[in-house]
Structures are given as C-alpha cells and as structure tokens.
Design a protein around this motif. Structure first.
Motif, PDB file in Angstrom:
ATOM      1  N   THR A 131     -19.422  40.760  17.120  1.00 38.74           N
ATOM      2  CA  THR A 131     -20.095  40.510  18.393  1.00 38.74           C
ATOM      3  C   THR A 131     -21.487  40.819  18.725  1.00 38.74           C
ATOM      4  O   THR A 131     -22.264  40.156  19.452  1.00 38.74           O
ATOM      5  CB  THR A 131     -19.088  41.271  19.534  1.00 38.74           C
ATOM      6  OG1 THR A 131     -17.832  40.983  19.253  1.00 38.74           O
ATOM      7  CG2 THR A 131     -19.681  40.890  20.897  1.00 38.74           C
ATOM      8  N   GLY A 188     -12.815  40.946  22.509  1.00 38.64           N
ATOM      9  CA  GLY A 188     -12.171  41.820  21.600  1.00 38.64           C
ATOM     10  C   GLY A 188     -10.770  42.170  21.782  1.00 38.64           C
ATOM     11  O   GLY A 188     -10.003  42.734  20.602  1.00 38.64           O
ATOM     12  N   ASP A 208     -13.556  34.701  29.339  1.00 39.60           N
ATOM     13  CA  ASP A 208     -12.633  35.523  28.298  1.00 39.60           C
ATOM     14  C   ASP A 208     -12.675  34.718  27.246  1.00 39.60           C
ATOM     15  O   ASP A 208     -12.150  33.644  26.917  1.00 39.60           O
ATOM     16  CB  ASP A 208     -11.309  35.586  29.021  1.00 39.60           C
ATOM     17  CG  ASP A 208     -10.416  36.286  28.278  1.00 39.60           C
ATOM     18  OD1 ASP A 208     -10.555  36.520  26.838  1.00 39.60           O
ATOM     19  OD2 ASP A 208      -9.208  36.485  28.413  1.00 39.60           O
ATOM     20  N   GLU A 236     -14.316  36.263  11.654  1.00 38.83           N
ATOM     21  CA  GLU A 236     -14.046  35.122  10.652  1.00 38.83           C
ATOM     22  C   GLU A 236     -14.639  33.816  11.265  1.00 38.83           C
ATOM     23  O   GLU A 236     -14.844  33.060  10.464  1.00 38.83           O
ATOM     24  CB  GLU A 236     -12.811  35.313  10.267  1.00 38.83           C
ATOM     25  CG  GLU A 236     -11.870  36.203   9.506  1.00 38.83           C
ATOM     26  CD  GLU A 236     -11.472  37.204  10.399  1.00 38.83           C
ATOM     27  OE1 GLU A 236     -11.728  37.547  11.452  1.00 38.83           O
ATOM     28  OE2 GLU A 236     -10.541  38.006   9.793  1.00 38.83           O
ATOM     29  N   ARG A 255      -1.711  40.582  17.747  1.00 40.37           N
ATOM     30  CA  ARG A 255      -1.644  40.462  16.366  1.00 40.37           C
ATOM     31  C   ARG A 255      -0.300  40.034  16.231  1.00 40.37           C
ATOM     32  O   ARG A 255       0.688  40.837  16.762  1.00 40.37           O
ATOM     33  CB  ARG A 255      -2.254  41.318  15.746  1.00 40.37           C
ATOM     34  CG  ARG A 255      -3.482  41.734  15.929  1.00 40.37           C
ATOM     35  CD  ARG A 255      -4.654  40.777  15.508  1.00 40.37           C
ATOM     36  NE  ARG A 255      -4.631  40.448  14.044  1.00 40.37           N
ATOM     37  CZ  ARG A 255      -5.161  39.644  13.473  1.00 40.37           C
ATOM     38  NH1 ARG A 255      -6.188  38.982  13.786  1.00 40.37           N
ATOM     39  NH2 ARG A 255      -5.046  39.422  12.021  1.00 40.37           N
ATOM     40  N   GLY A 264     -10.593  47.194  21.018  1.00 37.92           N
ATOM     41  CA  GLY A 264     -11.490  46.050  20.624  1.00 37.92           C
ATOM     42  C   GLY A 264     -11.663  46.021  19.317  1.00 37.92           C
ATOM     43  O   GLY A 264     -12.242  45.080  18.701  1.00 37.92           O
ATOM     44  N   LEU A 312     -10.308  46.020  15.302  1.00 38.41           N
ATOM     45  CA  LEU A 312      -9.003  45.986  14.449  1.00 38.41           C
ATOM     46  C   LEU A 312      -9.070  47.100  13.254  1.00 38.41           C
ATOM     47  O   LEU A 312      -9.992  47.298  12.706  1.00 38.41           O
ATOM     48  CB  LEU A 312      -9.266  44.509  13.594  1.00 38.41           C
ATOM     49  CG  LEU A 312      -8.667  43.141  14.468  1.00 38.41           C
ATOM     50  CD1 LEU A 312      -8.822  42.218  13.603  1.00 38.41           C
ATOM     51  CD2 LEU A 312      -7.759  43.354  15.438  1.00 38.41           C
TER      52      LEU A 312
HETATM   53  C1  7RM Z   1     -14.839  39.118  18.174  1.00 43.58           C
HETATM   54  C2  7RM Z   1     -13.812  40.264  17.693  1.00 43.58           C
HETATM   55  C3  7RM Z   1     -10.536  39.826  16.367  1.00 43.58           C
HETATM   56  C4  7RM Z   1      -9.295  39.813  17.042  1.00 43.58           C
HETATM   57  C5  7RM Z   1      -8.519  38.624  17.341  1.00 43.58           C
HETATM   58  C6  7RM Z   1      -7.596  39.045  18.520  1.00 43.58           C
HETATM   59  C7  7RM Z   1      -8.651  39.975  19.405  1.00 43.58           C
HETATM   60  C8  7RM Z   1     -10.421  39.118  20.374  1.00 43.58           C
HETATM   61  C9  7RM Z   1      -9.910  38.256  22.232  1.00 43.58           C
HETATM   62  C10 7RM Z   1      -8.880  38.830  21.262  1.00 43.58           C
HETATM   63  C11 7RM Z   1      -7.402  38.305  23.232  1.00 43.58           C
HETATM   64  C12 7RM Z   1      -9.668  37.749  23.605  1.00 43.58           C
HETATM   65  N1  7RM Z   1     -13.588  40.023  16.339  1.00 43.58           N
HETATM   66  N2  7RM Z   1      -9.320  39.257  20.297  1.00 43.58           N
HETATM   67  N3  7RM Z   1     -10.952  38.504  21.413  1.00 43.58           N
HETATM   68  N4  7RM Z   1      -7.637  38.755  22.067  1.00 43.58           N
HETATM   69  N5  7RM Z   1      -8.397  37.914  24.051  1.00 43.58           N
HETATM   70  N6  7RM Z   1     -10.536  37.225  24.427  1.00 43.58           N
HETATM   71  O1  7RM Z   1     -13.232  40.692  18.330  1.00 43.58           O
HETATM   72  O2  7RM Z   1     -12.629  40.445  14.275  1.00 43.58           O
HETATM   73  O3  7RM Z   1     -13.116  42.310  15.571  1.00 43.58           O
HETATM   74  O4  7RM Z   1     -11.398  40.729  16.202  1.00 43.58           O
HETATM   75  O5  7RM Z   1      -9.445  40.379  18.063  1.00 43.58           O
HETATM   76  O6  7RM Z   1      -6.454  39.660  17.892  1.00 43.58           O
HETATM   77  O7  7RM Z   1      -8.049  38.273  16.070  1.00 43.58           O
HETATM   78  S1  7RM Z   1     -12.748  40.945  15.549  1.00 43.58           S
END
Ligand code: 7RM
Length: 606
Positions: free
Chosen positions: A268, A344, A368, A374, A472, A481, A483
């Motif tokens: 981000t 996140g 949102d 990726e 997930r 936020g 992973l």
């Molecule tokens: C940008 C970032 C990715 C994972 C993704 C989701 C979760 C991210 C949202 C979200 C629900 C959202 N990159 N995720 N944004 N879930 N609403 N607006 O976070 O690679 O670190 O994470 O985050 O599970 O797969 S990340």
C-alpha cells in the motif's frame, strides 16, 4: 510498443518537474514521530536528491537488474532510496522496518541483494527501534551463510541534528525527546554514512531506460508454505496501474493533500505513498509515527495541520481509534476531508459507519479498496461519489478488472453467489513472477483453477451485484491488515527445543481483526509454563517480527489429526473459540484429544 523504453523515476520526477512544471510543488509534507518534527520536500528537491543518490549507488557498482535491500523508517530518504534504484533500473526490495533481523537476512539471501540501505535508529511512538543493530545482525547471518553483502549505506536519522544545516531534515527543530546515545558498531569497508557519500555526488543522473516489462521491484509477502514469496512487479504495467487507480479511486485533483497512512514497507505504501501519487504530481503526507502517539487524536490533528483532503487507512486503525470514542476526532475540524479510504482487510459495518459518521461527518464517500501485493493496485473498489456504497462491501471491479466467483469444481457462479474470488483476465498491475521461482508463481495463482488468477479470498456477490470479501480461504491469516501464514509461525515455534509440534489458527480479535492462537505439543521432559510461553513469543518476534506475536499459546498434549496425519485446523479454530459445534469429526484419528483441548483452553490473553 515493442522496443519503446521508459523509466518510472523519470515519470514521477523529471516529467513532473520539467513537463508539468510542478518543480516547486510539495511532494511530501513529512511529519516525524514527534509532532514538532516536520519538514517538506518539493518535486524539484526530490529530483536533485534522487539524482545524487543514484550517482552514489552507481559508484557503488549498482547496475540495471541488481537487487538493493532497503530497511528504513518512514522518512523522505526512503522515497529517495527507492526512486534512485528505479532510476538505475535496479530492483528495490524494501523490508518493513518492523521485521526482524532474521526476516531481513532471509529476504537479502533470497534475492541475493548486493547492497543494503538502512538508518541508525528511529522512534515509533515511545519505542526506540535500533535499526542499524538489526541490520548488522542480518548482515552477519548473511556472511555466515556464505553471502557477504559488500555495502551498507546508513542514514543518520535519529542523531541527525549532529549533521548541521546541510541536510534537509535537519532544518526541523531538534528532537524534543532525549536522544539516546545509540551505540552503533561500524564495519570498516562495508558501512558508509549516507551524508558522506552524498557529499561528493553530482546532482544530475541520466535514467537507465527500461523496457516496460523490465522488473521494477521485489516485495515479499507471506506464502502458505511458510516461505515468503518475492512478488515481482514490472516498470510499465505497474506504473500505469497505480497512476490510474490513484487518479480515479481517490478522484485526484491538483490541489489535493493526500495521506495514506501505510508504511512504505508494504505494497500500500509502494503504490499509494510513492508511485501512484507522484505519477500524478500529488502532494502527500509522509508520517513516521503511529496513531496513538502522543495521543489518540494524532491522526486528526495531522489532517487539520496539512488540510488533508483524501485520507487512506486500514480498518484496524479505525477499530483501534473507535475505542476511544468520538471526542478525540470531533475536537479537530476535519473540514478539509473529502474522500476516506480503507484497505487491508474486510471492514466490519460498525467500523465503516463510525468512519463515515464520525470521521467523515457523513459528508465523505468511503472507498473500500480490495487488492493484494500481487495485484499492484486496486481491484474491487467504489469510485467516490459515483458508486452507491454499502458498508462492508468493496462494491465493484475497477476499469478493466473481470472478477468471477467459482465453486469448488471451478464453475463460474452467476448472480447471487458465494465462493472463490478469481480474476478472468490480466490487468496492467498484475505481478509477473515470484522472484527466482516462476513455477511457484504458476502453482500458487493459476493451478487450482486453470485459466484464472486465484486471489485466495472468499467472496459473496449479493442480489445487486455487489462483491463482499469474506476473508482468506487458505492457511493465511490477516493480523491488523498484514498477511501471515500459519506455516511460518508454526515453523518459528517448532524451532524451539521444547516444542515437538505446533498448530496455529486464526482467532477473532476486536482491534486486530484476527490474531494468532497457537497450540503447542511439548517434547518429553519439558513442562508448560509462562516462562516457556514468553520464550516462544520472543522467538517468534525474533524470527518473524512483532506483528506475528501470538495472543494465545495453549499446551496441546495431542492435536486432532486425520488418519493420514493432517492437522485439523477447522477443529482447532472451534476449540479456540470454545465452540462445541464441531461438525463432522468422523475423520479424527483420536477424538479424545479434542475434549482434552477444550478443557485446557486459554481463558485469558497472555
Ligand atoms: C493491499 C493489501 C491482501 C489481502 C487480500 C485480502 C485482504 C485487502 C481488503 C481485504 C477485504 C478489503 N495487500 N484485503 N484489502 N479484504 N476488503 N478492502 O492489503 O497482500 O497485504 O493483503 O488482504 O484477504 O487477499 S496484502
């Protein structure tokens, strides 16, 4: 066009300064950890600093295609460092400064980085982070593993007042808090001070012209096998994608002051602190501190101080601040705010409503934004003011994005449906490979459902066509936020001599969204105690970093397994939540371990 060349640093600096004539425009307002520590930097000043530092890197032998590791706090020189790499066509691999020495070492080795850029130390809130010490430890580990990094460039940040007036950051008043004498050890011939190298560097530097498909950077993200994946983004597609999503998703206007609170160490920050805003010639806030220091109204005082118009943060920050009520927010005007964003993790409707009603005073649309390391940039998102919002839904795909929801057999589901979220066609910002392991790229994202990019997230589409991310569906969890994979935490646990086996599951947490609940089976001769759990937490902090610190560690004399020996995490998640409705447990090899685990649940946060 085949054979055409470009350079992203040229596009976010030279083009903005020379073609758009925005050299005197502020690129960043820097707000340090202490509210009194501020400075600002224009596009022209940034261009000069980037050229100087590019010359430094060139002199140190950095060439197109080389990998440079960056381990720095949130300061303008972090932006300078990353853009200087991009100018030379070298790949930056930024490692979040909250990661441990071990994680840094692992990432340096994986990409065989030839140079590291770091800083002496910095404060995050009350906490002093001795970054150089951690960097030294990482480089020592690299040496032990037969990979000596030949050069380490160190920014004098904490003790910058010693530098006099030559440095743009030292124009800010001296730090109020007592500046500890952080002892720095120095490796002659390897370590160099940034300010000394820059001193001799010229301030013009021809960019290295790149193909659109040349790699731009590597950024590591947790993988479900436990070993982090080096996500590779390329120059052309990434540049186009972050510039466009920034422009439309935040409805960018020239007079905006944009503030993305993410650390540049995460995607981000790469996309919406550095590249996206700068490609549009935007003015942004770069914040070194945390939302709760010196008090819980810090965010809103910064919003007023710089008249922030577009504000982008994470649900975990919103939930954290919500706990302190409305007053810390409403005592500041926030009249400048126009658009609010989140990213996140899924945002729960309660936090969404508080963000909308209290922070945005019901005037500001909320975007949102669902996307991933990726994907490079936003994938599912409202357009502010144009898309009718539903609290908790990332709404619809961005231009050119083709989502689909698949069932377990890989069939596309139409209308109201729930299943695997995939994308049917590529978009400019899609990652191109896993660094050094293209096969892993293919198996992770394209094997389960051939012909689709698999996100790893579950998703529901409602009767109005809105997309709702359900979280997930692999062995990953999302803590504040960020992973993490259950496997990486498990392997950190079993490296402790007392631990025979470990199983980690996600557990709901009111602020972090999810937290870690660990089950550990001890080796013979060891007993479970608070000393042991403290040691285990320390070990995880050292192996991975503080974000992976577990909230619960439970003694598990036995773990529920299938007859083929697979740990049944579904059952462990229920045990952690004291939910006795276990569903089908006929495949459990030894059901007696389940009642044993229920009776030994952790009742308090450790
Ligand atoms: C940008 C970032 C990715 C994972 C993704 C989701 C979760 C991210 C949202 C979200 C629900 C959202 N990159 N995720 N944004 N879930 N609403 N607006 O976070 O690679 O670190 O994470 O985050 O599970 O797969 S990340």
């Amino acid at each position: 066009m085949k054979g055409a060349t470009t350079n992203i640093c040229y596009n976010v600096l030279d083009r903005i300064v020379h073609e758009k004539k925005l050299g005197d425009k502020i690129a960043f307002y820097w707000e340090g950890n202490e509210p009194e520590e501020t400075t600002q930097i224009t596009y022209h000043e940034l261009l000069v600093q980037v050229c100087q530092f590019s010359n430094v890197l060139r002199k140190q032998g950095i060439r197109k295609g080389d990998r440079v590791a960056i381990y720095m706090p949130m300061i303008p020189k972090l932006v300078v460092a990353m853009l200087a790499c991009a100018r030379l066509g070298a790949l930056h691999s930024i490692v979040f400064a909250g990661f441990s020495a071990e994680s840094l070492c692992e990432r340096i080795l994986d990409a065989s980085c030839s140079l590291l850029i770091t800083a002496d130390a910095f404060y995050r809130g009350e906490k002093l982070v001795k970054l150089k010490e951690l960097a030294d430890e990482a480089l020592e580990k690299c040496r032990e593993k037969g990979f000596p990094v030949r050069c380490c460039i160190v920014v004098k940040h904490l003790r910058r007042t010693e530098l006099g007036t030559g440095d743009s950051l030292s124009q800010s008043p001296p730090i109020k808090r007592p500046c500890p004498d952080v002892q720095i050890s120095w490796n002659e011939g390897v370590d160099f001070w940034w300010h000394e190298l820059i001193h001799e560097a010229g301030d013009e530097c021809e960019p290295e012209w790149c193909d659109a498909e040349d790699p731009l950077f590597i950024l590591y993200t947790s993988g479900s096998t436990g070993k982090p994946k080096g996500v590779v983004h390329t120059v052309g597609g990434y540049m186009l994608y972050v510039a466009t999503t920034f422009k439309y998703v935040f409805d960018f206007h020239a007079e905006d002051v944009f503030w993305c609170t993410a650390d540049i160490g995460w995607i981000t920050g790469h996309s919406y602190v550095t590249y996206g805003p700068m490609a549009n010639g935007a003015t942004s806030v770069l914040f070194e501190g945390i939302p709760t220091y010196p008090d819980v109204s810090r965010m809103w005082s910064i919003v007023d101080k710089y008249k922030v118009t577009k504000f982008y943060t994470a649900p975990t920050a919103i939930r954290l601040l919500m706990k302190f009520g409305d007053k810390p927010v409403t005592k500041h005007s926030r009249a400048s705010l126009q658009v609010l964003g989140t990213v996140g993790e899924p945002i729960n409707p309660e936090a969404w409503l508080w963000y909308h009603q209290v922070v945005g005073a019901q005037r500001c649309p909320i975007v949102d934004t669902f996307w991933q390391t990726e994907t490079g940039g936003h994938m599912l998102t409202p357009l502010p003011g144009a898309t009718p919002m539903k609290p908790g839904s990332a709404t619809f795909p961005f231009f050119g994005v083709a989502p689909a929801i698949l069932n377990e057999s890989g069939e596309e589901l139409e209308g109201e449906a729930e299943g695997y979220l995939v994308f049917k066609q590529p978009w400019p910002g899609i990652m191109r490979t896993v660094y050094g392991n293209h096969e892993r790229f293919e198996t992770t994202y394209f094997k389960k459902f051939p012909g689709y990019y698999v996100t790893g997230d579950g998703c529901r589409r409602d009767q109005d066509g809105y997309y709702w991310i359900t979280g997930r569906i692999d062995d990953m969890l999302n803590v504040s936020g960020h992973l993490l994979s259950t496997a990486e935490v498990e392997s950190a646990l079993v490296e402790h001599k007392a631990i025979a086996e470990a199983a980690v599951v996600s557990h709901p947490h009111p602020v972090k969204g999810e937290c870690l609940y660990c089950f550990v089976t001890l080796c013979d001769g060891y007993t479970f105690s608070s000393t042991l759990t403290e040691e285990l937490k320390k070990q995880i902090r050292e192996k991975i970093g503080p974000i992976a610190t577990p909230d619960y560690i439970q003694n598990a004399p036995g773990l529920p397994k299938t007859r083929s020996g697979k740990i049944m995490r579904r059952v462990l998640r229920k045990i952690a939540q004291n939910d006795h409705d276990l569903g089908d447990i006929s495949t459990v090899a030894d059901p007696s371990v389940i009642s044993q685990l229920f009776s030994h649940r952790c009742l308090t946060v450790q």
